[in-house]
Scaffold this active site. Structure first.
Site, mmCIF file in Angstrom:
data_model
loop_
_atom_site.group_PDB
_atom_site.id
_atom_site.type_symbol
_atom_site.label_atom_id
_atom_site.label_comp_id
_atom_site.label_asym_id
_atom_site.label_seq_id
_atom_site.Cartn_x
_atom_site.Cartn_y
_atom_site.Cartn_z
ATOM 1 C CD GLU A 273 -0.311 -4.343 11.704
ATOM 2 O OE1 GLU A 273 0.845 -4.778 11.737
ATOM 3 O OE2 GLU A 273 -0.896 -4.092 10.636
ATOM 4 C CE LYS B 94 6.769 -0.575 9.467
ATOM 5 N NZ LYS B 94 5.680 -0.013 8.691
ATOM 6 C CG HIS C 155 -0.982 -35.657 17.896
ATOM 7 N ND1 HIS C 155 -1.136 -36.857 18.561
ATOM 8 C CD2 HIS C 155 -2.050 -35.560 17.060
ATOM 9 C CE1 HIS C 155 -2.226 -37.467 18.121
ATOM 10 N NE2 HIS C 155 -2.806 -36.700 17.203
ATOM 11 N N GLY D 213 -4.071 -1.912 5.473
ATOM 12 C CA GLY D 213 -3.172 -3.014 5.090
ATOM 13 C C GLY D 213 -3.730 -4.378 5.466
ATOM 14 N NE ARG D 214 -5.187 -4.088 11.412
ATOM 15 C CZ ARG D 214 -4.583 -2.911 11.519
ATOM 16 N NH1 ARG D 214 -3.353 -2.763 11.082
ATOM 17 N NH2 ARG D 214 -5.197 -1.862 12.026
ATOM 18 C CD GLU E 114 10.019 -5.597 6.609
ATOM 19 O OE1 GLU E 114 9.616 -4.509 6.112
ATOM 20 O OE2 GLU E 114 9.857 -5.901 7.800
ATOM 21 C CE LYS F 148 -3.526 2.473 2.507
ATOM 22 N NZ LYS F 148 -4.291 2.644 3.736
HETATM 23 O O1 F6P Z 1 3.160 -3.893 9.839
HETATM 24 C C1 F6P Z 1 2.641 -2.655 9.519
HETATM 25 C C2 F6P Z 1 2.016 -2.636 8.175
HETATM 26 O O2 F6P Z 1 1.763 -1.321 7.869
HETATM 27 C C3 F6P Z 1 0.721 -3.460 8.058
HETATM 28 O O3 F6P Z 1 -0.392 -2.836 8.530
HETATM 29 C C4 F6P Z 1 0.676 -3.743 6.606
HETATM 30 O O4 F6P Z 1 -0.165 -4.809 6.335
HETATM 31 C C5 F6P Z 1 2.122 -4.031 6.313
HETATM 32 O O5 F6P Z 1 2.854 -3.172 7.167
HETATM 33 C C6 F6P Z 1 2.551 -3.811 4.889
HETATM 34 O O6 F6P Z 1 2.375 -2.478 4.497
HETATM 35 P P1 F6P Z 1 2.430 -2.058 2.995
HETATM 36 O O7 F6P Z 1 1.319 -2.706 2.278
HETATM 37 O O8 F6P Z 1 2.323 -0.571 2.998
HETATM 38 O O9 F6P Z 1 3.761 -2.506 2.441
#
Ligand code: F6P
Length: 545
Positions: free
Chosen positions: A349, A508, A380, A263-264, A208, A202
């Site tokens: 979150e 971060k 198990h 994002g979620r 990452e 987003k």
């Molecule tokens: O972990 C924080 C967060 O902002 C989440 O809410 C989101 O799903 C994830 O990082 C990835 O964010 P983006 O889609 O902006 O890369």
């Protein structure tokens, strides 16, 4: 402010804490029926939770008095219920096939969402049908999805749940972690010429995803010299098209995401291009339709018979009134193996907060830790702890009544195990019954008592059983929407904003200078704490060897 539970509910919690579940069943012979909610072929059995129909009714009144009906309407109306970020919450609108305008900031968000959905559907269809071509003209046969958090967990879960062996469509690999080992493992078997990359982010700024995307583009360029893979086999699903453009992606490959989709919840947005590309249009639409059906149920059903609301009220009761600090989700379906991880992000979150929407400390506790694993495997592993450990932890069993395939016998065994575990947790097996049984083996006295004690299960451990017809796209869509709305309701009743996540930012920010010290040899900030400094020095020394 956290809406305070009314005194009669607080008093009921005090009494119920020490009332065995078995007693609740004895007192109310109709309890199972009275505490089971039905929706189509779904059943949600709350009768093994430490509550009563009266408590559930009281909690529903509490939700009404806390303004929940208004919050629900506000979300569906596109109002800015994400108050701290001043954003609308549009994931339900993403699965709404209706065309009536939804005004957000004076423009019709519905039209914008539809436009975005059509564009990603067109890409997905080309990929699914084998019509998409890479930079060398080779047909696309594999999708490499890069994203993390909500940009990974949702699409990964859906694809893992619904993909059938041998089904048409491209192969798919998900990479979230910035650990180079994750990408190396993913790329090893892939053919660059026939791999399409989806960069799902987003913000288009998540470290990452950004670093993995750069590494993949380098891999494509190296493998396909003399071509421009970024111009035709890289897609971006993002709310920041400007940043994607700056990376050289053509306009057509940038699939927009509305700012109002958190994002979620991004699996419902253009991030879901991977879902549609891999599973096909029909399954994708069924997923959206299933979620929309749950949206309507949530919006239109009185609280007493409303599945997401009832689950949220039971969750609130467990966390806030009975003070359970953990929650365990156990799907008895291999297809839902990734669901606990998905729900972990959704719940923790969203509602892992200590301050209300108004910036005041919350009264009491908010979201309990959430973890889990697939049944029967968990039986198990951690079920011993559930049955005989010192903590009581509510469990949510998710059980499909029917198998995805045609092996009804083994599926019956699966369902039997789920139901048996809920039964065993609730009712247990007392030492006296075990003593009577063991006496016939010749044991007696202290040895008999000891043998019975280590075998006894105290029971009286709460659980909810969510029985769904079968795991297909529509059911999965409804299940995910069920949990999303439960989460929303819980957040509102805890007084927090379930749609922001400022807590993830600090780490971060702090990682940047540490990475600079480790990879670039730059000095750490002068105020860096001694523990971090010593560990950085040690890692740097090992790196220099
Ligand atoms: O972990 C924080 C967060 O902002 C989440 O809410 C989101 O799903 C994830 O990082 C990835 O964010 P983006 O889609 O902006 O890369």
């Amino acid at each position: 402010m956290t809406p305070a539970l009314p005194e009669p509910l607080v008093a009921a919690a005090r009494t119920l804490r020490s009332t065995p579940l078995a007693t609740l069943f004895e007192r109310d012979r109709d309890r199972a029926r009275r505490l089971t909610l039905a929706w189509n072929d779904w059943r949600i059995d709350l009768s093994r939770e430490r509550l009563t129909p009266e408590v559930l009714g009281g909690l529903a009144d509490h939700a009404r008095a806390s303004g929940l009906p208004r919050w629900i309407e506000a979300m569906f109306a596109g109002e800015k219920v994400n108050v701290s970020e001043s954003r609308a919450v549009l994931h339900p609108a993403l699965r709404d096939p209706g065309r009536s305008p939804l005004s957000v900031d004076g423009t019709d968000a519905r039209a914008a969402l539809r436009g975005a959905r059509d564009r990603s559907a067109a890409w997905a269809a080309r990929i699914h049908d084998g019509a998409a071509r890479g930079a060398t003209g080779a047909p696309i046969r594999h999708v490499l999805h890069l994203g993390i958090g909500g940009s990974d967990l949702g699409p990964r879960l859906v694809v893992d749940a619904l993909r059938r062996p041998g089904a048409p469509g491209p192969g798919v690999t998900f990479v979230a972690n910035v650990d180079p080992a994750a990408l190396a493992r993913a790329l090893a078997p892939l053919d660059a010429a026939s791999t399409l990359v989806v960069i799902a982010s987003k913000s288009f700024g998540t470290q990452e995803t950004r670093e993995n995307a750069k590494a993949v583009i380098r891999w494509l360029d190296a493998a396909l010299p003399g071509t421009r893979p970024v111009a035709c086999q890289v897609l971006a699903a993002t709310a920041r098209p400007d940043l994607a453009r700056a990376c050289g992606l053509p306009e057509d490959a940038i699939l927009p995401m509305h700012d109002g989709v958190g994002g979620r919840f991004s699996l419902w947005s253009s991030v879901g291009v991977t879902i549609a590309a891999v599973l096909g249009r029909e399954a994708h639409l069924a997923l959206l339709d299933g979620a929309h059906a749950m949206d309507r149920h949530f919006r239109e059903t009185p609280f007493e018979t409303n599945l997401p609301v009832a689950l949220a009220l039971a969750g609130l009761w467990n966390a806030s009134a009975l003070e359970h600090r953990q929650r365990i989700v156990v799907p008895y379906a291999e297809a839902l193996a990734l669901l606990p991880a998905y729900l972990q992000q959704l719940s923790l979150e969203s509602n892992g907060k200590r301050v209300t929407r108004d910036g005041e400390p919350v009264a009491g506790r908010t979201a309990p830790a959430l973890w889990g694993g697939v049944g029967t495997d968990g039986q198990h592993a951690f079920f011993q702890w559930l049955h005989q450990g010192t903590d009581q932890v509510p469990v949510e069993f998710i059980v499909p009544a029917l198998p995805a395939g045609d092996d009804r016998d083994r599926h019956a065994l699966l369902v039997a195990n789920a139901l048996a575990q809920a039964q065993a947790l609730a009712l247990g097996r007392p030492a006296a019954a075990i003593e009577a049984e063991l006496a016939s083996t010749g044991l007696s006295g202290a040895a008999l008592a000891r043998a019975a004690a280590v075998r006894a299960c105290p029971g009286d451990r709460p659980s909810t059983t969510i029985l769904v017809p079968r795991i297909d796209a529509a059911t999965l869509g409804a299940l995910l929407a069920l949990y999303e709305h439960r989460n929303f309701v819980e957040g509102i009743l805890w007084g927090v904003n379930p749609f922001d996540q400022f807590g993830v930012e600090l780490g971060k920010i702090l990682a940047a200078p540490i990475a600079g010290a480790l990879a670039g040899g730059r000095p750490l900030p002068a105020d860096c704490d001694p523990s971090t400094r010593a560990l950085v020095d040690h890692v740097a020394a090992l790196m220099r060897r």
